[in-house]
Motif scaffolding. Structure first.
Motif, PDB file in Angstrom:
ATOM      1  N   SER A   1     -58.007  52.282 -51.837  1.00  0.00           N
ATOM      2  CA  SER A   1     -58.757  53.387 -50.902  1.00  0.00           C
ATOM      3  C   SER A   1     -60.226  53.066 -50.908  1.00  0.00           C
ATOM      4  O   SER A   1     -60.799  53.137 -49.872  1.00  0.00           O
ATOM      5  CB  SER A   1     -58.356  54.764 -51.219  1.00  0.00           C
TER       6      SER A   1
ATOM      7  N   TYR B   1     -51.396  54.640 -49.279  1.00  0.00           N
ATOM      8  CA  TYR B   1     -52.668  54.666 -48.976  1.00  0.00           C
ATOM      9  C   TYR B   1     -53.279  53.145 -48.696  1.00  0.00           C
ATOM     10  O   TYR B   1     -54.072  53.120 -48.048  1.00  0.00           O
ATOM     11  CB  TYR B   1     -53.397  55.294 -50.301  1.00  0.00           C
TER      12      TYR B   1
ATOM     13  N   GLN C   1     -55.150  51.248 -45.274  1.00  0.00           N
ATOM     14  CA  GLN C   1     -56.417  50.478 -45.334  1.00  0.00           C
ATOM     15  C   GLN C   1     -56.417  49.275 -44.472  1.00  0.00           C
ATOM     16  O   GLN C   1     -57.522  48.911 -43.862  1.00  0.00           O
ATOM     17  CB  GLN C   1     -56.852  50.110 -46.734  1.00  0.00           C
TER      18      GLN C   1
ATOM     19  N   LYS D   1     -57.136  51.189 -41.152  1.00  0.00           N
ATOM     20  CA  LYS D   1     -58.452  51.646 -41.152  1.00  0.00           C
ATOM     21  C   LYS D   1     -59.604  50.678 -41.106  1.00  0.00           C
ATOM     22  O   LYS D   1     -60.444  50.776 -40.253  1.00  0.00           O
ATOM     23  CB  LYS D   1     -58.942  52.261 -42.555  1.00  0.00           C
TER      24      LYS D   1
ATOM     25  N   VAL E   1     -59.635  48.920 -37.630  1.00  0.00           N
ATOM     26  CA  VAL E   1     -60.108  49.836 -36.466  1.00  0.00           C
ATOM     27  C   VAL E   1     -61.684  49.974 -36.702  1.00  0.00           C
ATOM     28  O   VAL E   1     -62.506  49.640 -35.485  1.00  0.00           O
ATOM     29  CB  VAL E   1     -59.419  51.337 -36.807  1.00  0.00           C
TER      30      VAL E   1
ATOM     31  N   ARG F   1     -64.153  48.563 -33.533  1.00  0.00           N
ATOM     32  CA  ARG F   1     -65.090  49.353 -32.965  1.00  0.00           C
ATOM     33  C   ARG F   1     -66.461  48.535 -32.997  1.00  0.00           C
ATOM     34  O   ARG F   1     -67.254  48.543 -31.977  1.00  0.00           O
ATOM     35  CB  ARG F   1     -65.175  50.571 -33.453  1.00  0.00           C
TER      36      ARG F   1
ATOM     37  N   SER G   1     -55.927  50.271 -31.931  1.00  0.00           N
ATOM     38  CA  SER G   1     -56.764  51.305 -32.306  1.00  0.00           C
ATOM     39  C   SER G   1     -57.420  51.691 -31.337  1.00  0.00           C
ATOM     40  O   SER G   1     -57.976  52.758 -31.093  1.00  0.00           O
ATOM     41  CB  SER G   1     -57.569  50.847 -33.462  1.00  0.00           C
TER      42      SER G   1
ATOM     43  N   VAL H   1     -49.789  51.583 -35.385  1.00  0.00           N
ATOM     44  CA  VAL H   1     -51.034  52.471 -35.095  1.00  0.00           C
ATOM     45  C   VAL H   1     -51.030  53.340 -34.102  1.00  0.00           C
ATOM     46  O   VAL H   1     -50.979  52.997 -33.089  1.00  0.00           O
ATOM     47  CB  VAL H   1     -52.064  51.456 -35.007  1.00  0.00           C
TER      48      VAL H   1
ATOM     49  N   SER I   1     -61.153  58.108 -29.412  1.00  0.00           N
ATOM     50  CA  SER I   1     -61.997  58.489 -30.437  1.00  0.00           C
ATOM     51  C   SER I   1     -61.261  59.558 -31.518  1.00  0.00           C
ATOM     52  O   SER I   1     -61.512  59.242 -32.797  1.00  0.00           O
ATOM     53  CB  SER I   1     -63.108  59.480 -29.851  1.00  0.00           C
TER      54      SER I   1
ATOM     55  N   TYR J   1     -59.371  56.868 -33.522  1.00  0.00           N
ATOM     56  CA  TYR J   1     -60.247  56.419 -34.678  1.00  0.00           C
ATOM     57  C   TYR J   1     -60.694  57.115 -35.900  1.00  0.00           C
ATOM     58  O   TYR J   1     -60.499  56.991 -37.142  1.00  0.00           O
ATOM     59  CB  TYR J   1     -61.710  55.999 -33.983  1.00  0.00           C
TER      60      TYR J   1
ATOM     61  N   TYR K   1     -57.654  57.306 -38.281  1.00  0.00           N
ATOM     62  CA  TYR K   1     -57.493  56.175 -39.298  1.00  0.00           C
ATOM     63  C   TYR K   1     -58.612  56.262 -40.061  1.00  0.00           C
ATOM     64  O   TYR K   1     -58.582  55.732 -41.214  1.00  0.00           O
ATOM     65  CB  TYR K   1     -57.202  54.806 -38.409  1.00  0.00           C
ATOM     66  N   ARG K   2     -59.749  56.460 -39.693  1.00  0.00           N
ATOM     67  CA  ARG K   2     -60.944  56.614 -40.418  1.00  0.00           C
ATOM     68  C   ARG K   2     -60.889  57.326 -41.816  1.00  0.00           C
ATOM     69  O   ARG K   2     -61.538  56.933 -42.802  1.00  0.00           O
ATOM     70  CB  ARG K   2     -62.161  57.304 -39.602  1.00  0.00           C
ATOM     71  N   HIS K   3     -60.016  58.268 -41.592  1.00  0.00           N
ATOM     72  CA  HIS K   3     -60.050  59.289 -43.013  1.00  0.00           C
ATOM     73  C   HIS K   3     -58.732  58.908 -43.831  1.00  0.00           C
ATOM     74  O   HIS K   3     -58.316  59.853 -44.575  1.00  0.00           O
ATOM     75  CB  HIS K   3     -60.306  60.783 -42.416  1.00  0.00           C
ATOM     76  N   PHE K   4     -58.074  57.954 -43.555  1.00  0.00           N
ATOM     77  CA  PHE K   4     -56.751  57.554 -44.418  1.00  0.00           C
ATOM     78  C   PHE K   4     -57.359  57.123 -45.536  1.00  0.00           C
ATOM     79  O   PHE K   4     -57.850  55.872 -45.774  1.00  0.00           O
ATOM     80  CB  PHE K   4     -55.917  56.772 -43.685  1.00  0.00           C
ATOM     81  N   GLU K   5     -57.337  57.844 -46.688  1.00  0.00           N
ATOM     82  CA  GLU K   5     -57.592  57.242 -48.145  1.00  0.00           C
ATOM     83  C   GLU K   5     -57.114  58.316 -49.128  1.00  0.00           C
ATOM     84  O   GLU K   5     -56.785  59.393 -48.954  1.00  0.00           O
ATOM     85  CB  GLU K   5     -59.047  57.108 -48.099  1.00  0.00           C
ATOM     86  N   GLY K   6     -56.699  57.553 -50.257  1.00  0.00           N
ATOM     87  CA  GLY K   6     -56.443  58.492 -51.387  1.00  0.00           C
ATOM     88  C   GLY K   6     -57.839  59.289 -51.518  1.00  0.00           C
ATOM     89  O   GLY K   6     -58.808  58.864 -51.067  1.00  0.00           O
TER      90      GLY K   6
END
Lengths: 252, 292
Positions: free
Chosen positions: A104, A140, A144, A147, A150, A154, B132, B156, B250, B253, B256-261
């Motif tokens: 992560s 998780y 990534q 993530k 993406v 962009r 995405s 996705v 948006s 975005y 997926y931007r905030h997928f984290e442990g």
């Protein structure tokens, strides 16, 4: 604040000090030092750390030991610097920290760097060496891949230049995400680059793979790598590419 | 239920395959083949159909329903051609403003020789990046086993749903055990620590909805699950289709931007709670004494 928090932190810092005196850290980010003028890197986002989302046995122990050995918090080193006088944002995923696997923290640091490069209109250089996903972080880690892809997409859509450098080895979830998305993809000679590992493929198809399968040269032959560049010449090649994209160096 | 029991259910050869979902949810399905780059991979099934009167693009892994088909489809493990076909169909969906619905059921991307020669990595990476930014709604349903990048490459999405007994993971529990413990026989134990079940992933916020199954598994009452998928699709498609293309992309975005442990912000700190004082001291001592 939970009990013992400060105490544990103090113990860790104590050991780090002891190590600083006794022996040197295993340095991460050697390719970044070669890339940036004077080996100078201004570190960014180095304080983003993974916790232990799955409470995976011994993961904390491994992390704390690696942090002490390398003086880095995870496998990805991120920062800015100059390449022949041209400002650039760059990252190196280093195999000396859990095989450069994608945690992560790696995903978040990379994303923050990509967003930073986008905001500052800097070219982006990502140097990879990785076995793929960080198993200890489960789903998780898999996410990534999405993530980081993406974020890179962009950045590219906004007109940014992304140069991806593949070093030995770049496989699995890293090769199947941001590493293969460069506008330009460079590779070091002989680097193993592929999705599945050679052993898995051999088990699946029941035969030996030919010599050089999944090498950088193989990838170039199949159309997935623009140029093969030895690490000593990488800086010159990248600087040239940056100039070819209209970037100019400021006063040195 | 133990996690590995769900893995067994998810892999059960009698578990409904993509064809059954298409027959039950859509009408007038028209299969479209080929990646337009020289290949056609049956391990990915794609086409256009009506859902409640509106055209949608349907894409999913095809495992095959008898041994012969299993083999042609490599048990649902796509080659790059399959992923490129999926992407071509998604781009066409975008052009004609059709929502995309994907069904995930795969042991992973095919680890074969030609798959590598034809750029498995690049194909998967491109799908992640292009999905995405696709300007049409995407909903993904994990119906069986969703394993590794091979699953994510058509996953996705704006909404990620899982059948109650489906599993979704970074790797198969066998592969996981073999990498971390050098022993693939410890798969059951791996399944327990991997957090791969629908319930766990929903709780962690990585999955948006769990589709119920009958107590006896989905085969016992397929219609129950189909009704749930249909009603969810109706509501959520309507919601997503109300968004402007800009907002849609948006929001995806941001998702997926905030997928984290959980992340820890301070340099020398991390989850100190997770490590015992004694264990910490021993771990650190080990490193230092190793070198002196």
């Amino acid at each position: 604040m939970p009990t013992g928090f400060e105490e544990k932190r103090k113990i860790f810092l104590g050991y780090r000090k002891m190590r600083e005196k006794k022996s040197s850290f295993t340095p991460l980010g050697d390719r970044l030092h070669l890339l940036f003028d004077g080996g100078k890197i201004e570190h960014l986002f180095r304080d983003v750390c993974s916790k232990d989302p799955l409470h995976f046995p011994d993961y904390q122990k491994t992390l704390v030991q690696l942090k002490l050995k390398t003086n880095a918090n995870d496998a990805l080193i991120t920062g800015v610097g100059s390449v022949d006088g041209i400002r650039a944002a760059a990252a190196q995923l280093d195999k000396h920290f859990l095989m450069g696997s994608m945690s992560s923290a790696v995903g978040e640091r990379l994303t923050q760097l990509v967003e930073y490069a986008d905001k500052k209109k800097l070219p982006l250089i990502i140097i990879s060496a990785s076995g793929g996903a960080r198993m200890q972080e489960g789903m998780y880690s898999l996410f990534q891949m999405a993530k980081t892809s993406v974020a890179v997409q962009r950045f590219k859509d906004h007109g940014g230049l992304y140069i991806s450098v593949l070093t030995h080895p770049t496989t699995g979830g890293v090769s199947a995400s941001f590493a293969m998305l460069g506008d330009i993809i460079l590779a070091e000679p002989g680097a193993l680059i592929g999705f599945a590992g050679p052993r898995v493929i051999e088990q699946t198809i029941g035969e030996k793979l030919p010599k050089g399968f999944q090498s950088a040269e193989f990838q170039q032959e199949h159309g997935f790598v623009d140029a093969i560049v030895p690490k000593e010449e990488m800086k010159t090649a990248i600087a040239k590419l940056l100039r070819l994209h209209g970037y100019k160096g400021g006063p040195a | 239920m133990k996690a590995y029991e769900r893995v067994r259910l998810a892999r059960d050869k009698d578990r409904p395959k993509i064809g059954a979902y298409i027959d039950a949810l859509f009408t007038d399905f028209f299969e479209l083949k080929g990646d337009r780059l020289g290949g056609e991979d049956p391990a990915i099934l794609g086409g256009i159909a009506f859902f409640e009167g509106q055209p949608v693009t349907v894409i999913g892994h095809r495992k095959g329903s008898d041994l012969k088909e299993n083999l042609t489809c490599r048990f649902g493990m796509p080659e790059p051609e399959g992923y490129r076909k999926a992407l071509r169909l998604m781009k066409e969906a975008e052009k004609f403003h059709r929502p995309v619905i994907t069904f995930i059921d795969t042991p992973g991307a095919y680890p074969g020789k030609s798959a590598e020669e034809h750029g498995q990595s690049r194909a998967i990476a491109e799908n992640l990046a292009e999905m995405s930014a696709l300007k049409t709604p995407i909903i993904s349903v994990v119906t069986g086993e969703g394993s590794s990048g091979g699953a994510l490459a058509i996953g996705v999405a704006d909404r990620i749903w899982m059948l109650e007994n489906a599993v979704y993971s970074v790797l198969s529990p066998e592969g996981f055990a073999s990498i971390l413990w050098k022993d693939s026989a410890r798969a059951e134990e791996a399944a327990d620590v991997m957090h791969m079940t629908a319930g766990e992933l929903y709780e962690e916020g990585l999955v948006d909805r769990v589709i119920p199954e009958d107590k006896g598994g989905i085969q016992a009452d397929f219609d129950l699950s189909i009704r749930a998928i249909r009603s969810a699709l109706k509501t959520e498609l309507a919601e997503l289709q109300e968004l402007s293309q800009e907002d849609l992309v948006s929001l995806r975005y941001q998702k997926y931007r905030h997928f984290e442990g959980e992340l820890e912000p301070d340099y020398a700190d991390f989850n100190w709670d997770a490590i015992e004082l004694k264990e910490l001291e021993e771990a650190l001592k080990e490193v230092v004494s190793h070198e002196s």
